[in-house]
Scaffold this active site. Structure first.
Site, PDB file in Angstrom:
ATOM      1  N   ARG A  20     -15.480  14.956  15.094  1.00 42.07           N
ATOM      2  CA  ARG A  20     -14.824  15.880  14.152  1.00 42.07           C
ATOM      3  C   ARG A  20     -13.517  15.329  13.600  1.00 42.07           C
ATOM      4  O   ARG A  20     -12.832  15.997  12.845  1.00 42.07           O
ATOM      5  CB  ARG A  20     -14.555  17.216  14.834  1.00 42.07           C
ATOM      6  CG  ARG A  20     -15.599  18.296  14.598  1.00 42.07           C
ATOM      7  CD  ARG A  20     -16.989  17.891  14.935  1.00 42.07           C
ATOM      8  NE  ARG A  20     -17.948  19.008  14.774  1.00 42.07           N
ATOM      9  CZ  ARG A  20     -19.218  18.933  15.108  1.00 42.07           C
ATOM     10  NH1 ARG A  20     -19.703  17.810  15.625  1.00 42.07           N
ATOM     11  NH2 ARG A  20     -20.031  19.948  14.923  1.00 42.07           N
ATOM     12  N   LYS A  42     -10.826  14.099  15.575  1.00 40.69           N
ATOM     13  CA  LYS A  42      -9.664  14.383  16.418  1.00 40.69           C
ATOM     14  C   LYS A  42      -8.778  13.157  16.604  1.00 40.69           C
ATOM     15  O   LYS A  42      -7.563  13.224  16.421  1.00 40.69           O
ATOM     16  CB  LYS A  42     -10.114  14.902  17.797  1.00 40.69           C
ATOM     17  CG  LYS A  42     -10.842  16.230  17.780  1.00 40.69           C
ATOM     18  CD  LYS A  42     -11.081  16.760  19.184  1.00 40.69           C
ATOM     19  CE  LYS A  42     -11.863  15.785  20.050  1.00 40.69           C
ATOM     20  NZ  LYS A  42     -13.194  15.466  19.504  1.00 40.69           N
ATOM     21  N   THR A  43      -9.407  12.037  16.996  1.00 42.50           N
ATOM     22  CA  THR A  43      -8.616  10.835  17.277  1.00 42.50           C
ATOM     23  C   THR A  43      -7.935  10.319  16.021  1.00 42.50           C
ATOM     24  O   THR A  43      -6.778   9.885  16.054  1.00 42.50           O
ATOM     25  CB  THR A  43      -9.504   9.747  17.898  1.00 42.50           C
ATOM     26  OG1 THR A  43      -9.994  10.213  19.159  1.00 42.50           O
ATOM     27  CG2 THR A  43      -8.729   8.459  18.117  1.00 42.50           C
ATOM     28  N   PHE A  44      -8.625  10.380  14.892  1.00 47.00           N
ATOM     29  CA  PHE A  44      -8.025   9.951  13.629  1.00 47.00           C
ATOM     30  C   PHE A  44      -6.817  10.830  13.296  1.00 47.00           C
ATOM     31  O   PHE A  44      -5.754  10.330  12.913  1.00 47.00           O
ATOM     32  CB  PHE A  44      -9.061  10.026  12.516  1.00 47.00           C
ATOM     33  CG  PHE A  44      -8.525   9.654  11.169  1.00 47.00           C
ATOM     34  CD1 PHE A  44      -8.336   8.329  10.819  1.00 47.00           C
ATOM     35  CD2 PHE A  44      -8.202  10.633  10.241  1.00 47.00           C
ATOM     36  CE1 PHE A  44      -7.831   7.983   9.577  1.00 47.00           C
ATOM     37  CE2 PHE A  44      -7.695  10.297   9.000  1.00 47.00           C
ATOM     38  CZ  PHE A  44      -7.515   8.971   8.666  1.00 47.00           C
ATOM     39  N   THR A  90     -11.588  16.372  24.127  1.00 44.74           N
ATOM     40  CA  THR A  90     -12.298  17.529  23.568  1.00 44.74           C
ATOM     41  C   THR A  90     -11.658  18.836  24.009  1.00 44.74           C
ATOM     42  O   THR A  90     -11.564  19.768  23.216  1.00 44.74           O
ATOM     43  CB  THR A  90     -13.776  17.515  23.984  1.00 44.74           C
ATOM     44  OG1 THR A  90     -13.856  17.431  25.413  1.00 44.74           O
ATOM     45  CG2 THR A  90     -14.511  16.340  23.361  1.00 44.74           C
ATOM     46  N   ARG A 150       6.548  -4.948  -4.873  1.00 48.99           N
ATOM     47  CA  ARG A 150       7.888  -4.925  -5.447  1.00 48.99           C
ATOM     48  C   ARG A 150       7.793  -5.169  -6.949  1.00 48.99           C
ATOM     49  O   ARG A 150       6.792  -5.678  -7.464  1.00 48.99           O
ATOM     50  CB  ARG A 150       8.766  -5.996  -4.808  1.00 48.99           C
ATOM     51  CG  ARG A 150       9.171  -5.679  -3.382  1.00 48.99           C
ATOM     52  CD  ARG A 150       9.918  -6.849  -2.741  1.00 48.99           C
ATOM     53  NE  ARG A 150      11.208  -7.124  -3.365  1.00 48.99           N
ATOM     54  CZ  ARG A 150      12.016  -8.113  -3.005  1.00 48.99           C
ATOM     55  NH1 ARG A 150      11.650  -8.936  -2.027  1.00 48.99           N
ATOM     56  NH2 ARG A 150      13.169  -8.298  -3.603  1.00 48.99           N
ATOM     57  N   HIS A 151       8.830  -4.783  -7.648  1.00 50.19           N
ATOM     58  CA  HIS A 151       8.935  -5.105  -9.072  1.00 50.19           C
ATOM     59  C   HIS A 151       8.946  -6.618  -9.259  1.00 50.19           C
ATOM     60  O   HIS A 151       9.170  -7.391  -8.299  1.00 50.19           O
ATOM     61  CB  HIS A 151      10.231  -4.515  -9.634  1.00 50.19           C
ATOM     62  CG  HIS A 151      11.444  -4.968  -8.869  1.00 50.19           C
ATOM     63  ND1 HIS A 151      12.038  -6.205  -9.051  1.00 50.19           N
ATOM     64  CD2 HIS A 151      12.154  -4.360  -7.885  1.00 50.19           C
ATOM     65  CE1 HIS A 151      13.055  -6.341  -8.232  1.00 50.19           C
ATOM     66  NE2 HIS A 151      13.154  -5.222  -7.502  1.00 50.19           N
ATOM     67  N   ASN A 199      18.100 -10.443  -9.098  1.00 50.85           N
ATOM     68  CA  ASN A 199      17.479 -11.247  -8.048  1.00 50.85           C
ATOM     69  C   ASN A 199      17.853 -12.713  -8.208  1.00 50.85           C
ATOM     70  O   ASN A 199      18.157 -13.400  -7.226  1.00 50.85           O
ATOM     71  CB  ASN A 199      15.961 -11.113  -8.088  1.00 50.85           C
ATOM     72  CG  ASN A 199      15.468  -9.762  -7.607  1.00 50.85           C
ATOM     73  OD1 ASN A 199      14.507  -9.222  -8.141  1.00 50.85           O
ATOM     74  ND2 ASN A 199      16.106  -9.190  -6.608  1.00 50.85           N
ATOM     75  N   GLY A 208      21.553  -4.284  -5.479  1.00 46.50           N
ATOM     76  CA  GLY A 208      21.604  -3.091  -6.317  1.00 46.50           C
ATOM     77  C   GLY A 208      21.402  -3.419  -7.782  1.00 46.50           C
ATOM     78  O   GLY A 208      20.591  -4.271  -8.161  1.00 46.50           O
ATOM     79  N   ARG A 250      13.796  -2.262 -13.817  1.00 42.26           N
ATOM     80  CA  ARG A 250      13.008  -3.414 -13.395  1.00 42.26           C
ATOM     81  C   ARG A 250      11.650  -2.986 -12.838  1.00 42.26           C
ATOM     82  O   ARG A 250      10.671  -3.733 -12.938  1.00 42.26           O
ATOM     83  CB  ARG A 250      13.776  -4.241 -12.366  1.00 42.26           C
ATOM     84  CG  ARG A 250      14.249  -3.519 -11.109  1.00 42.26           C
ATOM     85  CD  ARG A 250      15.187  -4.437 -10.330  1.00 42.26           C
ATOM     86  NE  ARG A 250      15.671  -3.907  -9.061  1.00 42.26           N
ATOM     87  CZ  ARG A 250      16.751  -3.136  -8.930  1.00 42.26           C
ATOM     88  NH1 ARG A 250      17.423  -2.757 -10.013  1.00 42.26           N
ATOM     89  NH2 ARG A 250      17.147  -2.727  -7.733  1.00 42.26           N
ATOM     90  N   GLU A 279      15.784   1.863  -5.235  1.00 39.13           N
ATOM     91  CA  GLU A 279      16.267   0.975  -4.180  1.00 39.13           C
ATOM     92  C   GLU A 279      17.413   1.615  -3.398  1.00 39.13           C
ATOM     93  O   GLU A 279      18.062   2.553  -3.875  1.00 39.13           O
ATOM     94  CB  GLU A 279      16.718  -0.358  -4.803  1.00 39.13           C
ATOM     95  CG  GLU A 279      17.255  -1.397  -3.822  1.00 39.13           C
ATOM     96  CD  GLU A 279      16.262  -1.828  -2.743  1.00 39.13           C
ATOM     97  OE1 GLU A 279      15.875  -0.955  -1.946  1.00 39.13           O
ATOM     98  OE2 GLU A 279      15.915  -3.009  -2.683  1.00 39.13           O
ATOM     99  N   ARG A 315      27.216  -4.189   9.345  1.00 37.87           N
ATOM    100  CA  ARG A 315      25.838  -4.263   8.862  1.00 37.87           C
ATOM    101  C   ARG A 315      25.008  -5.195   9.734  1.00 37.87           C
ATOM    102  O   ARG A 315      23.853  -4.894  10.078  1.00 37.87           O
ATOM    103  CB  ARG A 315      25.820  -4.728   7.405  1.00 37.87           C
ATOM    104  CG  ARG A 315      24.419  -4.834   6.802  1.00 37.87           C
ATOM    105  CD  ARG A 315      24.489  -5.158   5.315  1.00 37.87           C
ATOM    106  NE  ARG A 315      23.154  -5.310   4.775  1.00 37.87           N
ATOM    107  CZ  ARG A 315      22.458  -6.444   4.764  1.00 37.87           C
ATOM    108  NH1 ARG A 315      23.015  -7.552   5.271  1.00 37.87           N
ATOM    109  NH2 ARG A 315      21.241  -6.501   4.265  1.00 37.87           N
ATOM    110  N   HIS A 334      10.950  -1.176  -4.455  1.00 35.89           N
ATOM    111  CA  HIS A 334      11.968  -2.167  -4.122  1.00 35.89           C
ATOM    112  C   HIS A 334      11.884  -2.526  -2.647  1.00 35.89           C
ATOM    113  O   HIS A 334      11.245  -1.828  -1.860  1.00 35.89           O
ATOM    114  CB  HIS A 334      13.350  -1.610  -4.476  1.00 35.89           C
ATOM    115  CG  HIS A 334      13.423  -1.084  -5.877  1.00 35.89           C
ATOM    116  ND1 HIS A 334      13.845  -1.838  -6.945  1.00 35.89           N
ATOM    117  CD2 HIS A 334      13.077   0.133  -6.379  1.00 35.89           C
ATOM    118  CE1 HIS A 334      13.777  -1.114  -8.058  1.00 35.89           C
ATOM    119  NE2 HIS A 334      13.316   0.081  -7.734  1.00 35.89           N
ATOM    120  N   ARG A 373       9.772  -1.557   2.571  1.00 36.54           N
ATOM    121  CA  ARG A 373       9.811  -1.805   4.025  1.00 36.54           C
ATOM    122  C   ARG A 373       9.589  -0.501   4.786  1.00 36.54           C
ATOM    123  O   ARG A 373       8.838  -0.444   5.757  1.00 36.54           O
ATOM    124  CB  ARG A 373      11.159  -2.420   4.416  1.00 36.54           C
ATOM    125  CG  ARG A 373      11.273  -3.915   4.139  1.00 36.54           C
ATOM    126  CD  ARG A 373      12.686  -4.405   4.369  1.00 36.54           C
ATOM    127  NE  ARG A 373      12.762  -5.862   4.389  1.00 36.54           N
ATOM    128  CZ  ARG A 373      13.878  -6.554   4.309  1.00 36.54           C
ATOM    129  NH1 ARG A 373      15.055  -5.919   4.213  1.00 36.54           N
ATOM    130  NH2 ARG A 373      13.863  -7.876   4.328  1.00 36.54           N
TER     131      ARG A 373
END
Length: 673
Positions: free
Chosen positions: A284, A286-288, A364, A488-489, A495, A501, A540, A561, A586, A627, A632
């Protein structure tokens, strides 16, 4: 005769859109009032698909006692549901035997959120007496998603930042507002230069789009309420709102949207662990469903684990168990299966003691005896919510059975396909013989929803923020196979200059990629007439999609982005040179690091939640053109990657990632153009 009260909603009103997070759902509440029943009488509802029972009175749905004189049944329907006929029953019990008394009068018909008949009360003739009760129906079209996600983001912003060690939001205003009809509440978080953002509550008439977000400002959208809110104030880092909950929110959505408002007023119980216990016959889905729910909750940051009792049983007893092992009158098999369930439940409870939040218990669990055993084991340790998967579509059941024979370890050593098929059908018959639907405790019933062609959800005794999120996710999920294509674009001018940004146009290489991508998609989707292209609102991304023809294109601000705040337009070398402290922070924690006046990866996850819901709801292929940081986060959801890995996932330029979603799980292919 008395008259029933009803609120009708048109399909167009209920449909919702991707911008507002709408799920196109109708929350239906059926109530019996002025009921004075003996303790052995329980009102039931039965009817046509999509209401379970299909005129089989034995499968009638029991109503829940709301008060001493009121009973209620809540269920969820898609806005475009087929005609739903139904009637009420009374179940009477005499000397351990049950009988059903049907209400007098013609069938009732619900279509498009409207009761298509003259209003009338409920009348039963029983034991020479006439019993008459008031009937009330309420149908509301509501998108609880934005409310829930907005409240979650609001709460998270008060958590001390893992990077700076201070709250990201500080309270600097106290505001009272007059009642206004049809009012939208917007919580605006505005950056300041000293103590962080300041927060204020504003009121504005008309509608507000969650895409109307200006630079350097994030808005948390609370959907329009049917009644105005009274004065609202902020006190001690908590919001107090004088909503009359029962009037402000539809009764039938109490398990989903109103739970969030209740959390504001009453506080949350998020510290309490939750066990989602699957219930249902084999084949039915369930696991999915368990795997999808596990992936979703992990992606949102909840510590979640999938416990599969079948896997434990195969480890303990091997994979060569015949159908006889699963016969309800086989005491050895029954004892062995209960032993495996108890072992897995003990493992789950131990895991929760070590910090786990949501356990998905996959088996079950098809008898009350088994479920009572699990509830007794969990008493005082976690809250159990039963998730019952019901499927009446023979074509889906047949497909799932074939997949079981082809992929289940139970039949990996069976060379004769027909022999394996015969054994599984016998196993299924054994489970059907002993199956007892869930009527106890807190539960969610998914009825004919896994095929993605409508269906229904019933909820009973469900409250709280996280259970509400689970319900809404399940409303919008299905297992229809379809591809999700991420890219991605094309390379942009920023780039090339290695600047973060910005909103620059494509470079020459980016323009070449956009043309190659268009040819690839034309070939890949030539037979998929209902596919769609989703882009961000940055040029972009839009320019990359321009050469693609023949498919609708939808722009999502949620796909923009990551907002790099004051670092926008700088190179990483310039950030390191001019803002060394930020560069160090960062590097220390890329997942939680929030750019000054910008965003973190966790912020991206929050704003991508409506995108995930829409992707789960789609039955046709979707191309998401966005982006690096955003993709990600999206890829981590489908690939079930830990949150800490998101900032480091490989999503290179000019690469197509095709994710195939289907009953057998998620598969991935990559194409470099």
């Amino acid at each position: 005769m008395g008259s029933s009260s009803s609120k009708t909603v048109s399909i167009s009103d209920a449909a919702g859109s991707s911008d507002d997070g709408g799920g196109g759902q109708l929350y239906v509440s059926l109530k019996l009032r002025n009921v004075n029943l003996k303790t052995d009488l329980v009102p039931h509802v039965y009817g046509s698909v999509p209401l379970i029972g299909s005129w089989d009175s034995v499968k009638a749905i029991p109503m829940k006692r709301e008060s001493s004189s009121s009973w209620e049944l809540i269920f969820v329907l898609p806005a475009n549901h087929e005609k739903l006929y139904f009637k009420f029953l009374l179940e009477t019990k005499h000397d351990n035997r049950s009988s059903l008394v049907e209400e007098e009068g013609p069938n009732r018909l619900l279509q498009g959120g409207k009761l298509e008949e003259e209003s009338r009360d409920i009348m039963f003739k029983m034991d020479g007496q006439v019993l008459e009760y008031k009937f009330v129906i309420r149908v509301d079209a509501i998108s609880p998603f934005d409310l829930a996600s907005g409240w979650r983001a609001y709460q998270n912003n008060f958590e001390p930042s893992a990077v700076r060690g201070i709250p990201d939001v500080s309270i600097s205003s106290r505001l009272e507002s007059e009642n206004q009809e049809e009012t939208v509440s917007i919580i605006s978080i505005n950056p300041t230069t000293t103590t962080g953002p300041s927060l204020s509550l504003s009121k504005s008439e008309g509608t507000f789009s969650s895409t109307q977000i200006k630079e350097d400002k994030r808005d948390l959208y609370i959907p329009k309420l049917s009644r105005p809110a009274s004065a609202s104030v902020f006190v001690n880092n908590a919001i107090e709102m004088d909503y009359d909950l029962k009037k402000a929110m539809p009764e039938a959505s109490g398990a989903v949207a109103a739970a969030v408002v209740a959390d504001r007023m009453l506080g949350t119980n998020e510290g309490r662990q939750i066990a989602i216990v699957l219930v249902g016959l084999p084949a039915r889905g369930k696991t999915f469903t368990a795997a999808k729910l596990t992936r979703y909750l992990r992606w949102l940051g909840h510590e979640t684990k999938h416990f599969n009792v079948g896997k434990t049983r195969r480890i303990k007893f091997g994979t060569n168990q015949s159908a006889e092992f699963f016969h309800p009158e086989n005491p050895e098999g029954l004892e062995a299966r209960n032993e495996m369930a108890a072992l897995d439940m003990e493992d789950m409870l131990s895991w929760m003691q070590d910090g786990g939040q949501v356990g998905i218990f996959d088996a079950t669990n098809s008898t009350r005896e088994r479920r009572n055993m699990l509830m007794k084991m969990a008493e005082g340790k976690c809250k159990i919510i039963f998730l019952e998967i019901i499927c009446n579509d023979e074509s889906i059941i047949k497909r799932n059975i074939l997949l079981k024979i082809q992929q289940s370890p139970d039949y990996s050593d069976v060379s004769d396909f027909e022999a394996g098929l015969s054994d599984f059908k016998s196993r299924l018959a054994n489970y059907e013989e002993a199956y007892e639907p869930v009527e106890e405790g807190s539960y969610i019933k998914m009825i004919d929803m896994i095929g993605g062609r409508g269906g229904q959800i019933q909820v009973n005794n469900i409250s709280g923020y996280l259970p509400g999120k689970i319900v809404f996710f399940l409303v919008n999920t299905h297992l229809s196979p379809r591809p999700i294509i991420l890219t991605r674009h094309g390379q942009s001018q920023d780039n090339v200059r290695e600047r973060v940004g910005g909103d620059s146009v494509l470079s020459e290489a980016g323009e070449v990629y956009s043309k190659k991508l268009a040819k690839f998609l034309e070939k890949r989707l030539k037979s998929e007439k209902t596919a769609s292209i989703w882009t961000s609102t940055l040029q972009r991304s839009i320019l990359t999609a321009n050469p693609i023809v023949g498919f609708p294109k939808i722009q999502w601000r949620a796909l923009d982005e990551i907002n790099t705040g004051v670092c926008d337009g700088m190179t990483y070398e310039e950030i390191k040179r001019n803002m060394p402290e930020e560069s160090i922070l960062r590097e220390k924690d890329k997942l939680r690091y929030r750019y000054l006046r910008g965003e973190s990866y966790l912020d991206i996850i929050q704003r991508l939640e409506p995108v995930i819901i829409e992707l789960e709801r789609q039955q046709a292929p979707v191309v998401v053109m966005s982006h690096q940081a955003v993709l990600r986060a999206l890829y981590a959801y489908f690939a079930d990657k830990p949150l800490k890995e998101i900032p480091f996932l490989e999503v290179p330029l000019h690469t197509i990632i095709e994710i195939q979603m289907g009953v057998s799980g998620v598969e991935e292919k990559r194409y470099k153009l």
